[in-house]
Write a protein that holds these residues in place. Structure first.
Motif, PDB file in Angstrom:
ATOM      1  N   ASP A 100     -41.783 -46.884   2.690  1.00 13.20           N
ATOM      2  CA  ASP A 100     -40.391 -46.949   2.222  1.00 13.20           C
ATOM      3  C   ASP A 100     -39.422 -46.821   3.396  1.00 13.20           C
ATOM      4  OD1 ASP A 100     -41.176 -47.272  -0.382  1.00 13.20           O
ATOM      5  OD2 ASP A 100     -40.655 -45.251  -1.041  1.00 13.20           O
ATOM      6  N   GLN A 101     -39.701 -45.886   4.296  1.00 13.15           N
ATOM      7  CA  GLN A 101     -38.829 -45.699   5.459  1.00 13.15           C
ATOM      8  C   GLN A 101     -38.921 -46.886   6.413  1.00 13.15           C
ATOM      9  OE1 GLN A 101     -39.032 -41.797   7.375  1.00 13.15           O
ATOM     10  NE2 GLN A 101     -39.710 -40.862   5.456  1.00 13.15           N
ATOM     11  N   LEU A 102     -40.129 -47.414   6.577  1.00 13.53           N
ATOM     12  CA  LEU A 102     -40.316 -48.560   7.464  1.00 13.53           C
ATOM     13  C   LEU A 102     -39.585 -49.793   6.941  1.00 13.53           C
ATOM     14  CD1 LEU A 102     -41.648 -50.072   9.813  1.00 13.53           C
ATOM     15  CD2 LEU A 102     -43.733 -50.249   8.427  1.00 13.53           C
ATOM     16  N   LEU A 103     -39.733 -50.083   5.674  1.00 12.80           N
ATOM     17  CA  LEU A 103     -39.097 -51.272   5.108  1.00 12.80           C
ATOM     18  C   LEU A 103     -37.577 -51.162   5.120  1.00 12.80           C
ATOM     19  CD1 LEU A 103     -41.457 -52.068   2.100  1.00 12.80           C
ATOM     20  CD2 LEU A 103     -41.173 -53.412   4.183  1.00 12.80           C
ATOM     21  N   SER A 104     -37.064 -49.958   4.929  1.00 13.14           N
ATOM     22  CA  SER A 104     -35.610 -49.785   4.918  1.00 13.14           C
ATOM     23  C   SER A 104     -34.986 -50.056   6.284  1.00 13.14           C
ATOM     24  CB  SER A 104     -35.243 -48.374   4.450  1.00 13.14           C
ATOM     25  OG  SER A 104     -35.581 -47.403   5.428  1.00 13.14           O
ATOM     26  N   GLN A 105     -35.798 -49.973   7.340  1.00 12.99           N
ATOM     27  CA  GLN A 105     -35.297 -50.198   8.705  1.00 12.99           C
ATOM     28  C   GLN A 105     -35.924 -51.425   9.367  1.00 12.99           C
ATOM     29  OE1 GLN A 105     -35.051 -46.378  11.095  1.00 12.99           O
ATOM     30  NE2 GLN A 105     -36.256 -45.642   9.364  1.00 12.99           N
ATOM     31  N   ASN A 120     -51.995 -45.815   9.245  1.00 12.46           N
ATOM     32  CA  ASN A 120     -53.110 -44.872   9.357  1.00 12.46           C
ATOM     33  C   ASN A 120     -52.792 -43.762  10.354  1.00 12.46           C
ATOM     34  OD1 ASN A 120     -55.177 -45.625   7.551  1.00 12.46           O
ATOM     35  ND2 ASN A 120     -55.903 -47.253   8.890  1.00 12.46           N
ATOM     36  N   THR A 121     -52.174 -44.140  11.469  1.00  9.45           N
ATOM     37  CA  THR A 121     -51.845 -43.161  12.504  1.00  9.45           C
ATOM     38  C   THR A 121     -50.756 -42.215  12.036  1.00  9.45           C
ATOM     39  OG1 THR A 121     -52.431 -44.791  14.188  1.00  9.45           O
ATOM     40  CG2 THR A 121     -51.128 -42.901  14.909  1.00  9.45           C
ATOM     41  N   ALA A 122     -49.739 -42.765  11.387  1.00  6.95           N
ATOM     42  CA  ALA A 122     -48.647 -41.931  10.878  1.00  6.95           C
ATOM     43  C   ALA A 122     -49.162 -40.940   9.835  1.00  6.95           C
ATOM     44  CB  ALA A 122     -47.555 -42.813  10.283  1.00  6.95           C
ATOM     45  N   GLN A 123     -50.096 -41.387   9.004  1.00  5.30           N
ATOM     46  CA  GLN A 123     -50.663 -40.487   8.007  1.00  5.30           C
ATOM     47  C   GLN A 123     -51.449 -39.356   8.675  1.00  5.30           C
ATOM     48  OE1 GLN A 123     -54.001 -41.695   5.267  1.00  5.30           O
ATOM     49  NE2 GLN A 123     -52.399 -41.471   3.728  1.00  5.30           N
ATOM     50  N   ALA A 124     -52.227 -39.698   9.702  1.00  2.00           N
ATOM     51  CA  ALA A 124     -52.959 -38.657  10.444  1.00  2.00           C
ATOM     52  C   ALA A 124     -51.984 -37.680  11.079  1.00  2.00           C
ATOM     53  CB  ALA A 124     -53.844 -39.305  11.505  1.00  2.00           C
ATOM     54  N   PHE A 125     -50.897 -38.182  11.616  1.00  2.00           N
ATOM     55  CA  PHE A 125     -49.880 -37.335  12.233  1.00  2.00           C
ATOM     56  C   PHE A 125     -49.260 -36.402  11.195  1.00  2.00           C
ATOM     57  CE2 PHE A 125     -45.460 -36.480  13.350  1.00  2.00           C
ATOM     58  CZ  PHE A 125     -45.568 -36.050  14.657  1.00  2.00           C
ATOM     59  N   GLN A 126     -48.944 -36.926  10.008  1.00  2.00           N
ATOM     60  CA  GLN A 126     -48.388 -36.094   8.942  1.00  2.00           C
ATOM     61  C   GLN A 126     -49.330 -34.964   8.567  1.00  2.00           C
ATOM     62  OE1 GLN A 126     -47.414 -39.357   6.055  1.00  2.00           O
ATOM     63  NE2 GLN A 126     -45.637 -38.075   5.661  1.00  2.00           N
ATOM     64  N   GLN A 127     -50.597 -35.262   8.461  1.00  2.00           N
ATOM     65  CA  GLN A 127     -51.574 -34.276   8.014  1.00  2.00           C
ATOM     66  C   GLN A 127     -51.821 -33.194   9.057  1.00  2.00           C
ATOM     67  OE1 GLN A 127     -54.833 -36.908   7.147  1.00  2.00           O
ATOM     68  NE2 GLN A 127     -54.062 -37.444   5.120  1.00  2.00           N
ATOM     69  N   LEU A 128     -51.633 -33.540  10.334  1.00  2.00           N
ATOM     70  CA  LEU A 128     -51.981 -32.608  11.404  1.00  2.00           C
ATOM     71  C   LEU A 128     -50.790 -31.994  12.107  1.00  2.00           C
ATOM     72  CD1 LEU A 128     -54.796 -34.775  13.000  1.00  2.00           C
ATOM     73  CD2 LEU A 128     -55.132 -32.697  11.670  1.00  2.00           C
ATOM     74  N   ASN A 129     -49.613 -32.549  11.881  1.00  2.00           N
ATOM     75  CA  ASN A 129     -48.447 -32.131  12.661  1.00  2.00           C
ATOM     76  C   ASN A 129     -48.091 -30.670  12.400  1.00  2.00           C
ATOM     77  OD1 ASN A 129     -46.181 -32.356  14.322  1.00  2.00           O
ATOM     78  ND2 ASN A 129     -44.883 -32.817  12.582  1.00  2.00           N
ATOM     79  N   THR A 130     -47.855 -29.938  13.482  1.00  5.06           N
ATOM     80  CA  THR A 130     -47.498 -28.522  13.371  1.00  5.06           C
ATOM     81  C   THR A 130     -45.997 -28.311  13.243  1.00  5.06           C
ATOM     82  OG1 THR A 130     -47.291 -28.293  15.760  1.00  5.06           O
ATOM     83  CG2 THR A 130     -49.471 -27.918  14.805  1.00  5.06           C
ATOM     84  N   ILE A 154     -47.789 -56.364   0.192  1.00  7.53           N
ATOM     85  CA  ILE A 154     -48.972 -55.685   0.724  1.00  7.53           C
ATOM     86  C   ILE A 154     -48.888 -54.183   0.474  1.00  7.53           C
ATOM     87  CG2 ILE A 154     -50.221 -55.121   2.848  1.00  7.53           C
ATOM     88  CD1 ILE A 154     -49.185 -57.906   3.889  1.00  7.53           C
ATOM     89  N   TYR A 155     -47.726 -53.594   0.755  1.00  6.88           N
ATOM     90  CA  TYR A 155     -47.578 -52.146   0.642  1.00  6.88           C
ATOM     91  C   TYR A 155     -47.663 -51.661  -0.800  1.00  6.88           C
ATOM     92  CZ  TYR A 155     -46.044 -52.283   5.539  1.00  6.88           C
ATOM     93  OH  TYR A 155     -45.973 -52.469   6.903  1.00  6.88           O
ATOM     94  N   ASN A 156     -47.369 -52.527  -1.755  1.00  9.03           N
ATOM     95  CA  ASN A 156     -47.525 -52.159  -3.165  1.00  9.03           C
ATOM     96  C   ASN A 156     -48.983 -51.821  -3.492  1.00  9.03           C
ATOM     97  OD1 ASN A 156     -44.811 -52.462  -3.756  1.00  9.03           O
ATOM     98  ND2 ASN A 156     -45.027 -54.558  -4.505  1.00  9.03           N
ATOM     99  N   GLU A 157     -49.899 -52.376  -2.682  1.00  8.89           N
ATOM    100  CA  GLU A 157     -51.332 -52.115  -2.897  1.00  8.89           C
ATOM    101  C   GLU A 157     -51.813 -50.874  -2.158  1.00  8.89           C
ATOM    102  OE1 GLU A 157     -53.060 -54.024  -5.047  1.00  8.89           O
ATOM    103  OE2 GLU A 157     -51.120 -55.012  -5.387  1.00  8.89           O
ATOM    104  N   TRP A 158     -50.916 -50.271  -1.362  1.00  2.00           N
ATOM    105  CA  TRP A 158     -51.282 -49.092  -0.566  1.00  2.00           C
ATOM    106  C   TRP A 158     -50.347 -47.920  -0.903  1.00  2.00           C
ATOM    107  CZ3 TRP A 158     -51.158 -52.115   4.723  1.00  2.00           C
ATOM    108  CH2 TRP A 158     -52.244 -53.008   4.767  1.00  2.00           C
ATOM    109  N   PRO A 159     -50.404 -47.405  -2.119  1.00  2.00           N
ATOM    110  CA  PRO A 159     -49.475 -46.342  -2.517  1.00  2.00           C
ATOM    111  C   PRO A 159     -49.641 -45.052  -1.724  1.00  2.00           C
ATOM    112  CG  PRO A 159     -51.215 -46.630  -4.162  1.00  2.00           C
ATOM    113  CD  PRO A 159     -51.333 -47.781  -3.220  1.00  2.00           C
ATOM    114  N   GLN A 160     -50.789 -44.849  -1.096  1.00  2.22           N
ATOM    115  CA  GLN A 160     -51.006 -43.620  -0.317  1.00  2.22           C
ATOM    116  C   GLN A 160     -50.087 -43.531   0.895  1.00  2.22           C
ATOM    117  OE1 GLN A 160     -52.980 -46.305  -0.608  1.00  2.22           O
ATOM    118  NE2 GLN A 160     -54.750 -46.182   0.762  1.00  2.22           N
TER     119      GLN A 160
END
Length: 225
Positions: A114-119, A69-79, A102-108
């Motif tokens: 994808d980046q988190l799971l890869s690392q 949720n925080t990362a998404q907010a950061f993406q939307q607001l980041n300058t 779990i993440y398959n149910e949260w496509p947003q």
């Protein structure tokens, strides 16, 4: 040193801890509740917009929902100039296969997950650094006991997400020792939010210098702090 992974049951598709007999998130509107309690509870979006928040710390990574949720907010607001450091601790980490389900149910959140799971690190005790969005977000995932991990941390935290399982089911996550570490890593103006309004939590945070107030909870939950 390898640490014990989380043992879970799937309750109608939702993970439930067998150790603490508690769910990881609200089965109906968990994403919205987590956003309300933690992101909105700490006024994160406004503070990101004004570039006056750099480090967020969390007790209880769980599924990573608060981070997402925080990362998404950061993406939307980041300058383009901001950087965010998110620090989280987890004693019983979910394994990668459970997170993928779990993440398959949260496509947003797919770009971030994808980046988190890869690392995603092996279940080895210690601090693990994960870099996302071309380095704009740094996630430090600490695997181990919360008080022990925080005692080894050097940071200045702007906002805390206190998200362990319920105090009645996981009292170690709400101990005086942990509250003292939270205070040590904070500064004047550091905020916190948590889903619980239990007196042990409110009194524990007050004892280390926080101004604690009850707020309306999410949905049918009467209060949060």
């Amino acid at each position: 040193m390898l640490i014990q992974k989380a043992t879970i049951n799937w309750d109608e598709g939702t993970p439930k801890s067998t150790v603490f007999d508690d769910i990881y998130y609200n089965t109906i509107d968990g994403i919205e509740e987590a956003d309300y309690v933690f992101v909105q509870g700490n006024n994160i979006s406004n503070r990101l917009t004004n570039s006056n928040i750099q480090t967020i710390a969390e007790t209880g990574f769980g599924t990573g929902l608060n981070f997402l949720n925080t990362a998404q907010a950061f993406q939307q607001l980041n300058t383009g100039k901001n950087r965010l450091h998110f620090i989280s601790v987890e004693k019983f980490p979910l394994d990668k296969s459970a997170l993928q389900k779990i993440y398959n149910e949260w496509p947003q959140f797919k770009e971030i997950t994808d980046q988190l799971l890869s690392q995603y690190p092996p279940q080895a005790a210690g601090f693990h650094r994960i870099s996302l969005l071309e380095g704009k977000i740094q996630l430090t995932l600490m695997l181990g006991d919360a008080t022990d991990c925080l005692s080894k941390l050097v940071a200045t935290v702007d906002a805390w997400y206190l998200d362990g399982f319920s105090p009645s089911k996981n009292p170690d996550m709400w101990s005086p020792e942990l509250f003292r570490e939270i205070a040590r890593l904070s500064k004047p103006g550091t905020t916190f939010s948590t889903f619980t309004s239990a007196s042990v939590v409110r009194k524990g945070l007050q004892a280390v210098g926080f101004d604690v107030r009850k707020q309306p909870g999410f949905g049918k939950k009467r209060e949060m702090s």
